[in-house]
Scaffold this motif. Sequence first.
Motif, mmCIF file in Angstrom:
data_model
loop_
_atom_site.group_PDB
_atom_site.id
_atom_site.type_symbol
_atom_site.label_atom_id
_atom_site.label_comp_id
_atom_site.label_asym_id
_atom_site.label_seq_id
_atom_site.Cartn_x
_atom_site.Cartn_y
_atom_site.Cartn_z
ATOM 1 N N LEU A 187 -2.625 -4.699 -12.563
ATOM 2 C CA LEU A 187 -1.747 -4.207 -11.721
ATOM 3 C C LEU A 187 -2.464 -3.420 -10.259
ATOM 4 O O LEU A 187 -1.665 -3.183 -9.586
ATOM 5 C CB LEU A 187 -0.556 -3.311 -12.267
ATOM 6 N N ARG A 188 -3.391 -3.242 -10.317
ATOM 7 C CA ARG A 188 -4.145 -2.423 -9.212
ATOM 8 C C ARG A 188 -3.972 -3.283 -8.135
ATOM 9 O O ARG A 188 -3.921 -2.544 -6.855
ATOM 10 C CB ARG A 188 -5.722 -2.150 -9.725
ATOM 11 N N GLY A 189 -4.153 -4.558 -7.971
ATOM 12 C CA GLY A 189 -3.751 -5.232 -6.851
ATOM 13 C C GLY A 189 -2.485 -5.173 -6.319
ATOM 14 O O GLY A 189 -2.485 -4.995 -5.120
ATOM 15 N N LEU A 190 -1.569 -5.230 -7.031
ATOM 16 C CA LEU A 190 -0.263 -5.134 -6.420
ATOM 17 C C LEU A 190 0.135 -3.767 -6.244
ATOM 18 O O LEU A 190 0.721 -3.696 -5.149
ATOM 19 C CB LEU A 190 0.658 -5.384 -7.685
ATOM 20 N N VAL A 191 -0.366 -2.780 -6.676
ATOM 21 C CA VAL A 191 -0.285 -1.425 -6.292
ATOM 22 C C VAL A 191 -0.848 -1.313 -4.749
ATOM 23 O O VAL A 191 -0.370 -0.507 -3.713
ATOM 24 C CB VAL A 191 -0.740 -0.571 -7.119
ATOM 25 N N GLN B 68 -1.479 -3.765 -2.931
ATOM 26 C CA GLN B 68 -0.518 -4.534 -1.786
ATOM 27 C C GLN B 68 0.812 -4.034 -1.303
ATOM 28 O O GLN B 68 1.104 -3.858 -0.200
ATOM 29 C CB GLN B 68 -0.201 -5.878 -2.438
ATOM 30 N N LEU B 69 1.321 -3.188 -2.107
ATOM 31 C CA LEU B 69 2.558 -2.495 -2.002
ATOM 32 C C LEU B 69 2.180 -1.196 -1.157
ATOM 33 O O LEU B 69 3.306 -0.590 -0.649
ATOM 34 C CB LEU B 69 3.014 -2.158 -3.211
ATOM 35 N N GLY B 70 0.840 -0.706 -0.890
ATOM 36 C CA GLY B 70 0.671 0.354 0.099
ATOM 37 C C GLY B 70 0.802 1.571 -0.832
ATOM 38 O O GLY B 70 1.247 2.545 0.022
ATOM 39 N N VAL B 71 0.650 1.714 -1.919
ATOM 40 C CA VAL B 71 0.924 2.994 -2.446
ATOM 41 C C VAL B 71 -0.058 3.958 -2.079
ATOM 42 O O VAL B 71 -1.493 3.644 -2.086
ATOM 43 C CB VAL B 71 0.784 2.904 -3.935
ATOM 44 N N GLU B 72 0.445 4.907 -1.600
ATOM 45 C CA GLU B 72 -0.793 6.108 -1.186
ATOM 46 C C GLU B 72 -0.850 7.080 -1.959
ATOM 47 O O GLU B 72 -0.102 7.722 -2.632
ATOM 48 C CB GLU B 72 -0.076 6.419 0.079
ATOM 49 N N TYR B 73 -2.035 7.473 -2.190
ATOM 50 C CA TYR B 73 -2.536 8.817 -3.284
ATOM 51 C C TYR B 73 -2.880 10.002 -2.415
ATOM 52 O O TYR B 73 -3.710 9.725 -1.238
ATOM 53 C CB TYR B 73 -3.857 8.176 -3.942
ATOM 54 N N THR C 152 6.453 2.064 -11.259
ATOM 55 C CA THR C 152 6.142 3.506 -11.235
ATOM 56 C C THR C 152 5.800 4.314 -12.262
ATOM 57 O O THR C 152 4.925 5.166 -12.394
ATOM 58 C CB THR C 152 7.344 4.267 -10.377
ATOM 59 N N VAL C 153 6.338 3.881 -13.649
ATOM 60 C CA VAL C 153 6.117 4.491 -14.612
ATOM 61 C C VAL C 153 4.626 4.190 -15.043
ATOM 62 O O VAL C 153 3.891 5.283 -15.400
ATOM 63 C CB VAL C 153 6.904 3.975 -15.800
ATOM 64 N N HIS C 154 4.060 3.033 -14.632
ATOM 65 C CA HIS C 154 2.673 2.849 -14.865
ATOM 66 C C HIS C 154 1.664 3.628 -14.184
ATOM 67 O O HIS C 154 0.737 4.037 -14.411
ATOM 68 C CB HIS C 154 2.495 1.283 -14.322
ATOM 69 N N THR D 288 8.111 -3.253 -7.438
ATOM 70 C CA THR D 288 8.241 -2.008 -6.219
ATOM 71 C C THR D 288 7.740 -0.800 -6.766
ATOM 72 O O THR D 288 7.954 -0.427 -7.828
ATOM 73 C CB THR D 288 9.578 -2.219 -5.641
ATOM 74 N N ALA D 289 7.292 -0.030 -5.824
ATOM 75 C CA ALA D 289 6.635 1.188 -6.224
ATOM 76 C C ALA D 289 7.604 2.329 -5.558
ATOM 77 O O ALA D 289 7.811 2.321 -4.431
ATOM 78 C CB ALA D 289 5.242 1.421 -5.807
ATOM 79 N N GLY D 290 7.697 3.415 -6.467
ATOM 80 C CA GLY D 290 8.259 4.660 -6.003
ATOM 81 C C GLY D 290 7.448 5.902 -5.640
ATOM 82 O O GLY D 290 6.606 5.680 -5.111
ATOM 83 N N GLU D 291 7.904 7.065 -6.522
ATOM 84 C CA GLU D 291 6.832 8.417 -6.079
ATOM 85 C C GLU D 291 6.609 8.734 -7.434
ATOM 86 O O GLU D 291 7.604 8.803 -8.549
ATOM 87 C CB GLU D 291 8.006 9.099 -5.425
ATOM 88 N N VAL D 292 5.454 9.404 -7.519
ATOM 89 C CA VAL D 292 5.122 10.083 -8.668
ATOM 90 C C VAL D 292 4.501 11.426 -8.210
ATOM 91 O O VAL D 292 3.662 11.639 -7.351
ATOM 92 C CB VAL D 292 3.729 9.245 -9.534
ATOM 93 N N ASN D 293 5.094 12.483 -9.192
ATOM 94 C CA ASN D 293 4.688 13.936 -8.878
ATOM 95 C C ASN D 293 5.448 14.377 -7.622
ATOM 96 O O ASN D 293 4.617 15.341 -6.874
ATOM 97 C CB ASN D 293 3.254 14.117 -9.046
ATOM 98 N N ARG D 294 6.438 13.910 -7.096
ATOM 99 C CA ARG D 294 7.285 14.383 -6.088
ATOM 100 C C ARG D 294 8.524 15.106 -6.910
ATOM 101 O O ARG D 294 8.786 14.621 -7.827
ATOM 102 C CB ARG D 294 7.678 13.429 -5.071
ATOM 103 N N PRO D 295 9.261 16.213 -6.030
ATOM 104 C CA PRO D 295 10.202 16.745 -6.916
ATOM 105 C C PRO D 295 11.321 15.646 -7.014
ATOM 106 O O PRO D 295 11.459 14.893 -6.282
ATOM 107 C CB PRO D 295 10.652 17.931 -5.830
#
Lengths: 237, 237, 237, 237, 237, 237
Positions: E212-216, E218-223, F67-69, F143-150
Amino acid sequence: MKPVVVTGPPRADAGVVAALGRQGVATIHEAMGRVGLLGDTLRPVWPGAQAAGTAVTALCLPGDNLTVHLAVEQTQPGDLLVVTTTSPSVDGYIGELFTTALAARGVVGLVTTTGIRDVADITRAKFPAWSRAVNAQGTVKATAGEVNRPIAIGGMVIHPGDAVIADDDGVVCVPRRRTDEVLAACEQRTERESKARGAYAHGELSLDVNNLRGLVEQLGVEYVSWEDDAKQARDDG
Amino acid sequence: MKPVVVTGPPRADAGVVAALGRQGVATIHEAMGRVGLLGDTLRPVWPGAQAAGTAVTALCLPGDNLTVHLAVEQTQPGDLLVVTTTSPSVDGYIGELFTTALAARGVVGLVTTTGIRDVADITRAKFPAWSRAVNAQGTVKATAGEVNRPIAIGGMVIHPGDAVIADDDGVVCVPRRRTDEVLAACEQRTERESKARGAYAHGELSLDVNNLRGLVEQLGVEYVSWEDDAKQARDDG
Amino acid sequence: MKPVVVTGPPRADAGVVAALGRQGVATIHEAMGRVGLLGDTLRPVWPGAQAAGTAVTALCLPGDNLTVHLAVEQTQPGDLLVVTTTSPSVDGYIGELFTTALAARGVVGLVTTTGIRDVADITRAKFPAWSRAVNAQGTVKATAGEVNRPIAIGGMVIHPGDAVIADDDGVVCVPRRRTDEVLAACEQRTERESKARGAYAHGELSLDVNNLRGLVEQLGVEYVSWEDDAKQARDDG
Amino acid sequence: MKPVVVTGPPRADAGVVAALGRQGVATIHEAMGRVGLLGDTLRPVWPGAQAAGTAVTALCLPGDNLTVHLAVEQTQPGDLLVVTTTSPSVDGYIGELFTTALAARGVVGLVTTTGIRDVADITRAKFPAWSRAVNAQGTVKATAGEVNRPIAIGGMVIHPGDAVIADDDGVVCVPRRRTDEVLAACEQRTERESKARGAYAHGELSLDVNNLRGLVEQLGVEYVSWEDDAKQARDDG
Amino acid sequence: MKPVVVTGPPRADAGVVAALGRQGVATIHEAMGRVGLLGDTLRPVWPGAQAAGTAVTALCLPGDNLTVHLAVEQTQPGDLLVVTTTSPSVDGYIGELFTTALAARGVVGLVTTTGIRDVADITRAKFPAWSRAVNAQGTVKATAGEVNRPIAIGGMVIHPGDAVIADDDGVVCVPRRRTDEVLAACEQRTERESKARGAYAHGELSLDVNNLRGLVEQLGVEYVSWEDDAKQARDDG
Amino acid sequence: MKPVVVTGPPRADAGVVAALGRQGVATIHEAMGRVGLLGDTLRPVWPGAQAAGTAVTALCLPGDNLTVHLAVEQTQPGDLLVVTTTSPSVDGYIGELFTTALAARGVVGLVTTTGIRDVADITRAKFPAWSRAVNAQGTVKATAGEVNRPIAIGGMVIHPGDAVIADDDGVVCVPRRRTDEVLAACEQRTERESKARGAYAHGELSLDVNNLRGLVEQLGVEYVSWEDDAKQARDDG
């Protein structure tokens, strides 16, 4: 479920569908033998909305309205778009941009088990729409479902091309090949009800108009005066 | 439960019932000591509906409206039909044919824990009706329940002949022998509220009009500036 | 929870709040990145109600509206009162006396997760109000909660002074310091939607206007004729 | 509602109540003529709980359990505490301290339309308890309601001193003066069911054991082979 | 709806149905392409219940279980009875007498959208049963519906003879002619899951196991670090 | 909402969190001043489940568990995963593969407002889990949401690193910086309750143990004999 769009389903006859629309949902439901309703949770966005059209069906994934976009392309004048989801969602899948597009294509109405938004605009435009909820919650466009495959809502299966009629009482579906038969049964029922209405307006009792006295007797219904009943209740504590 | 129709219950005084109707549901409920409501699930079929009448009660079986037919015969001018079921049902027990019959008999309204259908017609006719749902689903006529026995809705017991008042805020029941007392309490309350309304319109605070400052102090309500509160929240994390 | 009233929170800019009000709830929600809604259960007391104001928050105990009395005193012109409870309650915390007082103070609207009563009067006065229920059930005044502390409704946290906008689609909250940014995003979105609306009205498809054809292909959406699909379904049984 | 505690109501006979307890809720409900249930929302805190006792009733205000404290004092050995509220509340009115106190007083069970908490402890102690919800939410002690006045739950009125029987199937109330009659009807029913059970275990059909063939014919039930039915369905589309 | 009993529908292969039963509901649902579930409201009467059988379907009227009596006669060893109603009802249509009769006929389980009663007895007998509710409420025997016609529950259509599998996760239906294909897909999935389970037990991440790293990306997930995020939140207010 | 993963939030002290776990949810909720609960809809997957850990939060989109992953990677030993969605969803976001992975990472429990599946396996493994529903329905990963936000659940805001304690009574959250203070308050409360328990077991009344007689008198509670009350009721009709 693989994403699929089924094209060109046959439609119920437009004239018969229109005639069913004039009968109303409750009458059609009774004439079908008390079946055909899409449950008791679908409400019109604005009171007085009425529509009768041929079903284009869309099965969406939760929180994702991409399949609605696919379905709009499959509509033609006289159709009515019927939307549901693979698992329950009341997100606002459909708003005024969609109903503007549908109206431009000659689509006569919209029924969805999801939420609807922009309801002030939809009400102003008098586009007939029924939903389970009003909800501003937006959706994504990331996954595709099915267009023009049979779907089930409230225990009733809707095939593409079936007649769907909706008014303030809810939504009913008449299978495409049964529309003539159901319309004829509606007309008989309407005539009977018209006579009953006249009798009731003149003070006749439904027990008599429907010949229910025999059944009442057979069921052993007992008539007792309030005084006797109240005395018995006091004795029983 | 054996099927029974109780005939000729005494009714609350028509003039007092009408006067209660002018007070409205919320005022009556407060005047009774904050009891008497038939729960929070009964809604008017059309906004603005109002009714006040003497209860004729019907206890039906699920999906079966035969008992409503029995109840209609027991109504007289000034009555209000109150319908419930032995187990929960939102089927469309009552439609426009029934309300036409009820109107012809001088019945002033209808309250039911079931569904209602033909709501466009009932709205047009301005027949006052309250229900838990709108639902086209039809019913059978195969079993009989009870007419004019006490029924319980939303924790309130309704006896035949009790005063039932309904408006946009819901439905309230006043026991037949308490109508005078409740009406008097309503009138006192209305007068007090009228004064409060005037005070509020001129900018007075309900804390002062209702003499709540003492209670607020006794409860230890603390006033703190936003700056101090925000600082404390930051420290608490 | 100790009872506390926080005084004098900073408010979002009145002009920006008014401008957000003209954008509507659905647009703001999308412009915020599809967040900010106070759930799908808050409905306007009368259709067409619209309001945009700065939040004064009240957290009440169940069946007890004393905290609303405390909150009214903290309101100023342009505010919008937002009420919730420590545990779910649909009692009628707020009626026409309160809305009269709020209107006299220049408060522009009311949002509550509780019930509201006197809805006929509130409708007549056109005071904008949103609630989870209509309910005549009265409350006591025996315990105090919090005024102008952050509260959470439907997964969204509302701070005092935040912008709250409500219309027929529901209620949305914009954090005080983000109002400028959200308004700008709304204006961009509105412009884009205006162009799309024109395209749809001329029969263009949303699949094209939104450039979705590529995504549809990437997802492997298959197009199949109704005849072929029906034949396959018969074979599958 | 003025706060009141009614003292010393007469109780149903303890021996008859115990005998009803051995019959079970479903049998009693049927023997009463299919009435008496307190609705379908009350569930045991732990599976297998069973109780039969004489009702002490408590009507509390929402979020406030002071009236439960008043009610405990009115209990005596063999009683069963029945709690409800003036408006719906699932707060945790009752926890392990209360059930410890009730057990010490010889109270045989607890039925409440509110929530219950400390359910691990209550389960360990095997105190029989039924509620609408499990909920840790605490309550205040600020207002008083009624003890030992009639209350209505799920359409059934419970008077103090009535027999209340509860098990995994729910809760039923038998009016104090009808306990002998209902017990006799239960015993007849149990005997009939025992015979039927033996017949079913040997493969007999309920259509025959209950003599339903005549009714089935009278209702016009049609038997059709799957092949014929499937062919007809294909023709109907 | 005319009352009809369809006799002798073909059944899915017993061996394949049993093999599906060993796969479990969640696996089958995924293997079918994430469809086939009968909604999220059907729960086992006792935890750990499991069943896999061929559907005999019954469509009852509300509050009337006569159609269940008709359906029992149509069952044969290996069948699983599936019951629903023409309008929603949670009455206790089925109790221990019925499950005794079903067990005697070799029926392997029961799924119903209604209520069930005698659940202590059914639990003791370990008869596998799923329902929407537990409810002692009895029913009448006055009207007949349909046996072995297709019914729809939770958006899924169940035909007589289809494979129905139920466990703690819910209920799934596999169309009769698709059982082989679905079983094969289940076996593939189970193998894949077994490998994943081993990896997870050794601390591998599902992001890696599922690529799933590629999808993540591509979706622009920011750390972002907590310190930076908290600082930004403070600035935004 | 832009997809974001916040890394490395500070955690509440593990020893204090464990000590809070021994106090239980109801006690902590009371000790916090009757706040902190995550509503009344989260139930343990298996009775007797208990957990206390530091929150890792995940905000997912409806029907999508990607997002759980992402969240699993952010967990460390002693954490408890808390999952919710941007709009309501009871799909089965989490199954046994996830709980296996969580257990391998030393995560002590799982709380989700979504559905859970594979509950037989999770129960067998005794992994502590709380959810709003059990549901086999699968989700997508698009689709991705948020991790470790309130996040906010049931009116309570949960920050990453907060202490979350869950048992049969529900779920409570203690803000990270308040854990010491809340633990101290719990210990005081537990001591008081222990004394009360002893008194109740010896037959003392809570009215006396809690010094409620004065309040009862102040509220004007009236004591009346059943005979007098019954006579009055008869007179009132």
